[in-house]
Design a protein around this motif. Structure first.
Motif, mmCIF file in Angstrom:
data_model
loop_
_atom_site.group_PDB
_atom_site.id
_atom_site.type_symbol
_atom_site.label_atom_id
_atom_site.label_comp_id
_atom_site.label_asym_id
_atom_site.label_seq_id
_atom_site.Cartn_x
_atom_site.Cartn_y
_atom_site.Cartn_z
ATOM 1 N N ASN A 29 -0.004 18.937 -26.742
ATOM 2 C CA ASN A 29 -0.162 18.250 -28.022
ATOM 3 C C ASN A 29 1.129 18.349 -28.823
ATOM 4 N N HIS A 31 2.590 17.528 -32.650
ATOM 5 C CA HIS A 31 2.237 17.217 -34.042
ATOM 6 C C HIS A 31 3.485 16.822 -34.810
ATOM 7 N N PRO A 35 0.428 20.361 -39.329
ATOM 8 C CA PRO A 35 -0.866 19.760 -39.676
ATOM 9 C C PRO A 35 -1.458 20.369 -40.943
ATOM 10 N N THR A 42 -7.277 22.722 -29.441
ATOM 11 C CA THR A 42 -5.867 22.922 -29.140
ATOM 12 C C THR A 42 -5.600 22.860 -27.640
ATOM 13 N N GLU A 46 1.275 23.753 -27.652
ATOM 14 C CA GLU A 46 1.267 23.043 -28.930
ATOM 15 C C GLU A 46 2.696 22.987 -29.455
ATOM 16 N N ILE A 48 5.162 21.499 -32.599
ATOM 17 C CA ILE A 48 5.249 20.932 -33.949
ATOM 18 C C ILE A 48 6.657 20.382 -34.147
ATOM 19 N N THR A 372 0.369 11.350 -36.616
ATOM 20 C CA THR A 372 0.475 12.777 -36.921
ATOM 21 C C THR A 372 0.331 13.641 -35.680
ATOM 22 N N GLN A 373 -0.234 13.075 -34.603
ATOM 23 C CA GLN A 373 -0.375 13.836 -33.361
ATOM 24 C C GLN A 373 -0.184 12.914 -32.170
#
Length: 418
Positions: A29, A31, A35, A42, A46, A48, A372-373
């Motif tokens: 994922n 982002h 977030p 999740t 992950e 960001i 946003t993702q």
């Protein structure tokens, strides 16, 4: 549960990292920004993506610490601070200040710095970074409009950015294997060295580094040094073999290339694509005076299924002329605002595939599209994957390309892949 939490200093760098992690087939994922909601559903990895490469250092540190808190809440116990493979930064930061802040928050005594990406021509030898066969300071990066790189030595670049000692684990150590590298890091740690530049000239070097450093609470570097981590985590059981896999959506037709990067490779890629696509060039001076109306009108006339590109990509002399007349910030902002508006217009016209070139452009476009993702899909070129998201209720595919990545045929290659 999240195995590795990653923070990237720009959007294209984040997709670069996410794409390499996704080679494992495990769901990743991505982002766009920290977030607002707490972590749910999740992935094992992950990532960001922030837009903090050229922010004032205190702002970049604060944003990265917020990202760290979110990733810790997602369950991550190991972390990765990702920056450009050409170490884009200035004497004020932001690579070093962020790394030290993360170290302090995590209680880490030491971390490594390895921006090498041999598959894309980035290597480190005796602490000096090379772009292809050129030292960094002799490469086109010496003329970068925001972070001109005028020194090739990573230790000299890093020292003014941090408050603790900087050291080197050179290629002679790395070639002896993971145990030798662990010993060298322990030796430096005993001497109080907190920041260690690590040489790498091949993928096998990167694997040695990953194996030696896999249990560090914080790693830093370009994306490639993280490439072996999924396999290592699967091997030791940290990552479960039945971790969720990525499922790509079915997309309607319609595609566009939006390019704000002015790197040497992007200039070649734009020229190559214009041989088979209709194009509209954005001029910052014209945009500042007249806005994006002409480009929007041009876009509306293009058939949905046609090959088309809208670009502000230009030679360094043209970029400097615009910056001299408008100022560096405004020259960039008018282009970003125009490309963002054009992305929204394209979506509203039915376009569902977006090829975006340039870190600042990628940030502006994804923000305008309300993305946003992203879920990471197939890789187009090393470090550049297709990503899937929703925008205004529509499934879309986006690829966010760092300026110098990909072959000259990248734009056509990307659209042929999907």
């Amino acid at each position: 549960m999240t195995v590795l939490g990653c923070i990237a200093d720009d959007f294209t760098g984040a997709t670069d990292l996410a794409g390499l992690l996704a080679r494992s087939g495990v769901k990743v994922n991505l982002h766009m920004g920290v977030p607002d909601a707490p972590p749910t559903d999740t992935a094992a990895f992950e990532v960001i993506a922030l837009k903090c490469r050229t922010e004032p250092a205190p702002d970049a540190v604060a944003e990265c610490l917020r990202a760290l808190d979110w990733l810790k809440a997602a369950g991550a116990e190991r972390f990765f601070w990702k920056y450009c493979s050409t170490f884009d930064s200035t004497a004020d930061g932001n690579i070093g200040p962020v790394a030290e802040a993360l170290m302090d928050k995590l209680g880490a005594e030491q971390t490594i710095y390895c921006p090498a990406f041999p598959e894309n021509g980035r290597s480190i030898f005796m602490g000096n970074l090379f772009v292809g066969e050129q030292p960094l300071a002799e490469s086109p990066m010496k003329d970068h409009p925001l972070t001109p790189m005028r020194d090739s030595n990573l230790m000299r670049l890093l020292e003014p950015q941090v408050t603790r000692p900087v050291g080197l684990a050179n290629r002679l150590v790395v070639e002896k294997g993971a145990d030798a590298l662990r010993d060298r890091l322990a030796e430096l740690r005993a001497e109080g060295v907190a920041h260690v530049v690590v040489d790498a000239v091949s993928d096998s070097d990167l694997r040695v580094i990953s194996e030696a450093c896999r249990d560090m609470v914080l790693l830093t570097g370009g994306s490639a040094v993280a490439m072996a981590l999924p396999e290592l985590y699967l091997k030791d059981g940290t990552l479960k073999a039945d971790a969720p896999r990525m499922q790509a959506p079915q997309l309607a037709q319609g595609a566009i290339v939006l390019s704000g990067s002015c790197s040497a490779m992007t200039r070649a890629q734009v020229a190559a694509y214009l041989e088979q696509a209709e194009g509209f060039r954005l001029d910052p001076l014209d945009l500042a005076q007249n806005g994006a109306g002409a480009a929007l009108a041009w876009l509306e006339k293009q058939p949905l299924d046609s090959a088309k590109i809208i670009y502000a990509t230009a030679e360094p002399a043209s970029v400097k002329t615009a910056q001299d007349k408008l100022g560096v910030a405004k020259a960039g902002n008018v282009v970003e605002e125009a490309l963002a508006a054009l992305a929204v217009k394209a979506r509203d016209l039915g376009v569902r595939r977006f090829v975006v070139a340039g870190g600042e452009t990628s940030g502006a476009v994804t923000k305008a599209l309300g993305v946003t993702q992203l879920t990471i899909g197939a890789e187009i070129a090393p470090g550049v994957p297709w990503c899937f998201a929703t925008s205004d209720g529509h499934d879309i595919a986006v690829t966010l390309k760092s300026g110098n990545f990909g072959a000259e045929s990248f734009f056509a290659d990307a659209l042929a892949k999907l």
